[in-house]
Design a protein around this motif. Structure first.
Motif, mmCIF file in Angstrom:
data_model
loop_
_atom_site.group_PDB
_atom_site.id
_atom_site.type_symbol
_atom_site.label_atom_id
_atom_site.label_comp_id
_atom_site.label_asym_id
_atom_site.label_seq_id
_atom_site.Cartn_x
_atom_site.Cartn_y
_atom_site.Cartn_z
ATOM 1 N N LEU A 139 74.696 -75.350 -30.125
ATOM 2 C CA LEU A 139 73.015 -75.675 -30.318
ATOM 3 C C LEU A 139 72.808 -75.073 -29.309
ATOM 4 O O LEU A 139 71.493 -74.899 -29.622
ATOM 5 N N TYR A 140 72.819 -74.965 -28.650
ATOM 6 C CA TYR A 140 71.152 -74.464 -27.566
ATOM 7 C C TYR A 140 71.441 -73.004 -27.715
ATOM 8 O O TYR A 140 69.930 -72.241 -27.925
ATOM 9 N N LEU A 141 72.545 -72.537 -28.293
ATOM 10 C CA LEU A 141 72.814 -70.669 -28.343
ATOM 11 C C LEU A 141 71.838 -70.908 -30.108
ATOM 12 O O LEU A 141 70.738 -69.788 -30.422
ATOM 13 N N ILE A 142 72.538 -72.058 -31.009
ATOM 14 C CA ILE A 142 71.091 -71.349 -32.578
ATOM 15 C C ILE A 142 69.651 -71.951 -32.015
ATOM 16 O O ILE A 142 68.859 -71.726 -32.275
ATOM 17 N N SER A 143 69.299 -72.556 -31.132
ATOM 18 C CA SER A 143 67.896 -73.200 -30.924
ATOM 19 C C SER A 143 67.111 -71.769 -30.503
ATOM 20 O O SER A 143 65.738 -71.745 -30.876
ATOM 21 N N THR A 144 67.502 -71.877 -29.532
ATOM 22 C CA THR A 144 67.432 -70.208 -29.009
ATOM 23 C C THR A 144 67.134 -68.761 -29.426
ATOM 24 O O THR A 144 65.827 -68.310 -29.367
ATOM 25 N N LEU A 145 68.271 -68.703 -30.342
ATOM 26 C CA LEU A 145 67.996 -67.541 -31.395
ATOM 27 C C LEU A 145 66.701 -67.736 -32.497
ATOM 28 O O LEU A 145 66.211 -67.182 -32.978
ATOM 29 N N GLU A 146 66.914 -68.999 -32.654
ATOM 30 C CA GLU A 146 65.835 -69.272 -34.149
ATOM 31 C C GLU A 146 63.735 -69.431 -33.084
ATOM 32 O O GLU A 146 63.200 -69.574 -33.444
ATOM 33 N N ALA A 147 64.208 -69.755 -32.245
ATOM 34 C CA ALA A 147 63.189 -69.402 -30.920
ATOM 35 C C ALA A 147 62.700 -68.103 -30.954
ATOM 36 O O ALA A 147 61.065 -67.488 -31.277
ATOM 37 N N ALA A 148 63.477 -67.166 -30.322
ATOM 38 C CA ALA A 148 63.139 -66.033 -30.587
ATOM 39 C C ALA A 148 62.879 -65.664 -32.019
ATOM 40 O O ALA A 148 62.065 -64.464 -32.038
ATOM 41 N N LEU A 149 63.232 -65.265 -32.971
ATOM 42 C CA LEU A 149 63.459 -64.995 -34.762
ATOM 43 C C LEU A 149 61.791 -65.571 -34.648
ATOM 44 O O LEU A 149 61.094 -64.700 -34.750
ATOM 45 N N ALA B 270 59.102 -66.511 -32.971
ATOM 46 C CA ALA B 270 58.407 -65.390 -31.324
ATOM 47 C C ALA B 270 58.200 -64.135 -31.514
ATOM 48 O O ALA B 270 57.202 -63.581 -32.218
ATOM 49 N N ILE B 271 58.934 -63.492 -32.202
ATOM 50 C CA ILE B 271 58.970 -62.016 -32.784
ATOM 51 C C ILE B 271 58.211 -62.317 -34.201
ATOM 52 O O ILE B 271 57.368 -60.837 -34.850
ATOM 53 N N LYS B 272 57.790 -62.792 -35.085
ATOM 54 C CA LYS B 272 57.226 -62.873 -36.501
ATOM 55 C C LYS B 272 55.599 -63.259 -35.600
ATOM 56 O O LYS B 272 54.592 -63.045 -36.973
ATOM 57 N N THR B 273 55.258 -63.475 -35.114
ATOM 58 C CA THR B 273 53.895 -64.078 -34.303
ATOM 59 C C THR B 273 53.087 -62.957 -34.308
ATOM 60 O O THR B 273 53.654 -61.066 -34.312
ATOM 61 N N SER B 274 51.728 -62.866 -34.047
ATOM 62 C CA SER B 274 51.384 -61.727 -34.262
ATOM 63 C C SER B 274 50.841 -60.969 -32.710
ATOM 64 O O SER B 274 51.322 -59.478 -32.304
ATOM 65 N N HIS B 275 51.002 -61.472 -31.965
ATOM 66 C CA HIS B 275 51.036 -61.434 -30.731
ATOM 67 C C HIS B 275 52.996 -60.493 -29.888
ATOM 68 O O HIS B 275 52.658 -59.544 -29.339
ATOM 69 N N GLY B 276 53.728 -61.363 -30.807
ATOM 70 C CA GLY B 276 54.328 -60.586 -30.145
ATOM 71 C C GLY B 276 54.918 -58.867 -31.357
ATOM 72 O O GLY B 276 56.096 -58.579 -30.659
ATOM 73 N N ARG B 277 54.041 -59.061 -31.531
ATOM 74 C CA ARG B 277 54.348 -57.808 -32.746
ATOM 75 C C ARG B 277 53.110 -56.692 -31.809
ATOM 76 O O ARG B 277 53.742 -55.138 -31.699
ATOM 77 N N GLU C 295 54.864 -53.737 -45.673
ATOM 78 C CA GLU C 295 53.725 -52.451 -44.972
ATOM 79 C C GLU C 295 53.273 -52.542 -43.782
ATOM 80 O O GLU C 295 52.477 -51.639 -43.568
ATOM 81 N N VAL C 296 52.682 -54.001 -43.816
ATOM 82 C CA VAL C 296 52.006 -54.084 -42.752
ATOM 83 C C VAL C 296 53.735 -53.443 -41.443
ATOM 84 O O VAL C 296 52.368 -53.288 -40.470
ATOM 85 N N ASP C 297 53.857 -53.677 -41.659
ATOM 86 C CA ASP C 297 55.125 -53.738 -39.773
ATOM 87 C C ASP C 297 54.757 -51.924 -40.341
ATOM 88 O O ASP C 297 55.411 -51.482 -38.936
ATOM 89 N N PHE C 298 55.320 -51.430 -41.231
ATOM 90 C CA PHE C 298 55.561 -50.094 -41.049
ATOM 91 C C PHE C 298 54.283 -49.402 -40.781
ATOM 92 O O PHE C 298 54.290 -48.467 -39.773
ATOM 93 N N MET D 280 58.973 -57.220 -38.584
ATOM 94 C CA MET D 280 59.724 -56.346 -37.644
ATOM 95 C C MET D 280 59.280 -55.052 -37.341
ATOM 96 O O MET D 280 58.502 -54.711 -38.181
ATOM 97 N N LEU D 281 59.691 -54.179 -36.357
ATOM 98 C CA LEU D 281 58.251 -53.242 -35.455
ATOM 99 C C LEU D 281 59.343 -52.814 -35.265
ATOM 100 O O LEU D 281 61.099 -52.480 -35.168
ATOM 101 N N LEU D 282 59.502 -51.425 -36.033
ATOM 102 C CA LEU D 282 60.873 -50.416 -35.696
ATOM 103 C C LEU D 282 59.994 -49.562 -34.005
ATOM 104 O O LEU D 282 58.792 -48.595 -34.053
#
Length: 177
Positions: A151-161, A163-170, A53-56, A1-3
């Motif tokens: 189920l759609y809400l759960i899959s969308t939230l899991e996909a968003a989580l 995606a944000i952990k990838t280097s492109h998302g950072r 450390e990396v995110d900071f 997660m980035l600040l």
């Protein structure tokens, strides 16, 4: 997660690279006060979100500091984040916190209007608490959804989580503001 820091916080922290450590600051008191408040916000939010450390370093990279100042800020964060979290845990929170979840599955078995269609509904009662443990103030929220929407809400939230952990998302988060 980035600040993500606002432009105001970036301005407050912008005077840090200009400070000569061997001389007096020779700057107005307000600028020093804003700089200290900016550092406090950076450390507080980083500790609150338990940044690695990396995110900071990725979060501080947006400020445009040189590598030496980034490392000094990282060491400051690593030395004091446990103490900051300890202090934060003792402060009363104005945000509601999870206490309990009750759920019920409602199914209409028969209807003159819809003879062959059975649509189950999931009803959830979320019990939230505010305040200390012994003097808690409870509030509840009732939520209702059908299983396919849930189920759609759960899959969308899991996909968003994911995606944000990838280097492109950072990189995208770093360049947002």
């Amino acid at each position: 997660m980035l600040l993500v820091l606002s432009e105001e916080h970036k301005e407050h922290l912008a005077f840090l690279p200009k400070v000569d450590t061997k001389e007096k600051l020779c700057v107005p008191v307000e600028i020093v006060q804003h700089g200290v408040e900016g550092l406090m916000f950076l450390m507080l939010e980083s500790s609150k979100h338990m940044l690695s450390e990396v995110d900071f370093l990725d979060s501080v990279l947006v400020l445009g500091f040189d590598e030496e100042l980034n490392q000094i800020l990282l060491q400051l964060y690593l030395q004091h984040h446990n103490q900051i979290r300890s202090i934060l845990s003792h402060l009363p929170s104005s945000l509601p916190a999870y206490h309990n979840l009750e759920w019920r599955l409602d199914i209409q078995l028969a209807s003159r209007l819809c003879r062959q269609q059975v649509i189950p509904m999931l009803t959830m009662r979320l019990l939230l608490t505010r305040g200390c443990d012994s003097h808690s103030d409870y509030s509840s929220r009732v939520l209702q959804a059908d299983p396919s929407t849930l189920l759609y809400l759960i899959s969308t939230l899991e996909a968003a989580l994911a995606a944000i952990k990838t280097s492109h998302g950072r990189r995208i988060l770093r360049n947002i503001k």
